[in-house]
Motif scaffolding. Structure first.
Motif: not given
Ligand SMILES: *[C@@H]1O[C@H](CO)[C@@H](O)[C@H](O)[C@H]1NC(C)=O
Ligand SMILES: *[C@@H]1O[C@H](CO)[C@@H](O)[C@H](O)[C@H]1NC(C)=O
Ligand SMILES: *[C@@H]1O[C@H](CO)[C@@H](O)[C@H](O)[C@H]1NC(C)=O
Length: 195
Positions: A165-172, A184-195
Motif C-alpha cells: 500500500n503506497h503512502r506519503t509520510l510526513r513528519l514534523l 549541554k544535554s539534548f532533550e528527545r523530541t517527538p515528531c508529529d506524523i501525518d500519513l
C-alpha cells in the motif's frame, strides 16, 4: 405443458428466493471476513523521535551561514504484521521558517516490530539568511542553544503479506532544541506524523 405452467411459477420464485438469501449470506460473510482481516492487521501508529542533535563548524558571518547539523531520527514500527519500505526520504532543517539545509537518505526496508536509527546529517554551505533571521540566530548562539525544526517527507509502502500500500509520510519535529556545546544535554523530541 399447459397444466404444469402454474406449478413452475412458485418453484421458480422459491429458487430465486433461495439464491437471493444465499447471495446475501455470501456478501455478509465476505464483509465480516474483510473486517476481521482489517482488524487483525490494522497498522499501529508509527513512532518517530529525534534522539540527539548537535551543531559543528558553525560560522555566521555577514548573514551567511556555514554549519553542519547532525541528528539521530529513531523510527519505530510497532506492527507485527506490517513491514515498511521507505522509497525516498527527504528532510529539511529550518530556523525561523528559513531553510538551512536539506538531506536525502538511501531507501531501506524496515521489518516488523523494528527500531531503526537514521542519521540525518545536514550541511549548510554559505547559506544566505535574511538579516533579521541572522540576528536572531546570533542571539541564540549567545544563549548556547537554538530551536530548530525538522520536516521529513517520505514515500513509503506498507507491506502486509503480499499486499503493498503506497503512502506519503510526513513528519514534523519541532521545536528541536540543539545545544551549541556538547556539554549541554539534548532533550528527545517527538515528531508529529501525518500519513
Ligand atoms: C568565519 O568565516 C569568516 C569568513 O569566511 C572568516 O573570516 C572567519 O575567520 C571565520 N571564523 C571562524 C571562527 O572560523
Ligand atoms: C563558508 O565556506 C565557504 C567554503 O566552503 C567559504 O567560501 C565561505 O566564506 C564560508 N562562509 C562563512 C560565513 O564562513
Ligand atoms: C531493524 O531492522 C534493521 C534493518 O533490517 C536491522 O539492521 C536492525 O538490527 C533492526 N533492529 C532491531 C532492533 O530489530
Amino acid at each position: 405443458m399447459a397444466n404444469s405452467a402454474p406449478a413452475t411459477r412458485p418453484a421458480h420464485s422459491t429458487l430465486l428466493r433461495t439464491l437471493a438469501i444465499f447471495l446475501l449470506a455470501l456478501i455478509l460473510l465476505v464483509a465480516i471476513a474483510v473486517i476481521v482481516i482489517w482488524l487483525a492487521v490494522k497498522p499501529k501508529k508509527l513512532v518517530y523521535t529525534i534522539e540527539s542533535g548537535s551543531i559543528h563548524n558553525y560560522n555566521l558571518t555577514n548573514n551567511h551561514l556555514n554549519a553542519t547539523f547532525n541528528f539521530e531520527l529513531r523510527a519505530y514500527n510497532p506492527n507485527s504484521r506490517v513491514s515498511i519500505y521507505y522509497d525516498r526520504i527527504e528532510s529539511t532543517v529550518y530556523y525561523d521558517d528559513q531553510t538551512l539545509a536539506v538531506n536525502s537518505l538511501q531507501p531501506f526496508h524496515q521489518p516488523k516490530r523494528n527500531v531503526t536509527r537514521l542519521n540525518l546529517n545536514f550541511v549548510s554551505t554559505n547559506v544566505e539568511l535574511f538579516p533579521g533571521v541572522a540576528k536572531n540566530l546570533q542571539m541564540e548562539k549567545m544563549s548556547r542553544e537554538v530551536e530548530l525544526e525538522i520536516r521529513v517527507k517520505a514515500k513509503i509502502r506498507f507491506k502486509v503479506g503480499a499486499v503493498k500500500n503506497h503512502r506519503t509520510l510526513r513528519l514534523l519535529c519541532a521545536p528541536v532544541v540543539v545545544p551549541f556545546s556538547s556539554s549541554k544535554s539534548f532533550e528527545r523530541t517527538p515528531c508529529d506524523i501525518d500519513l
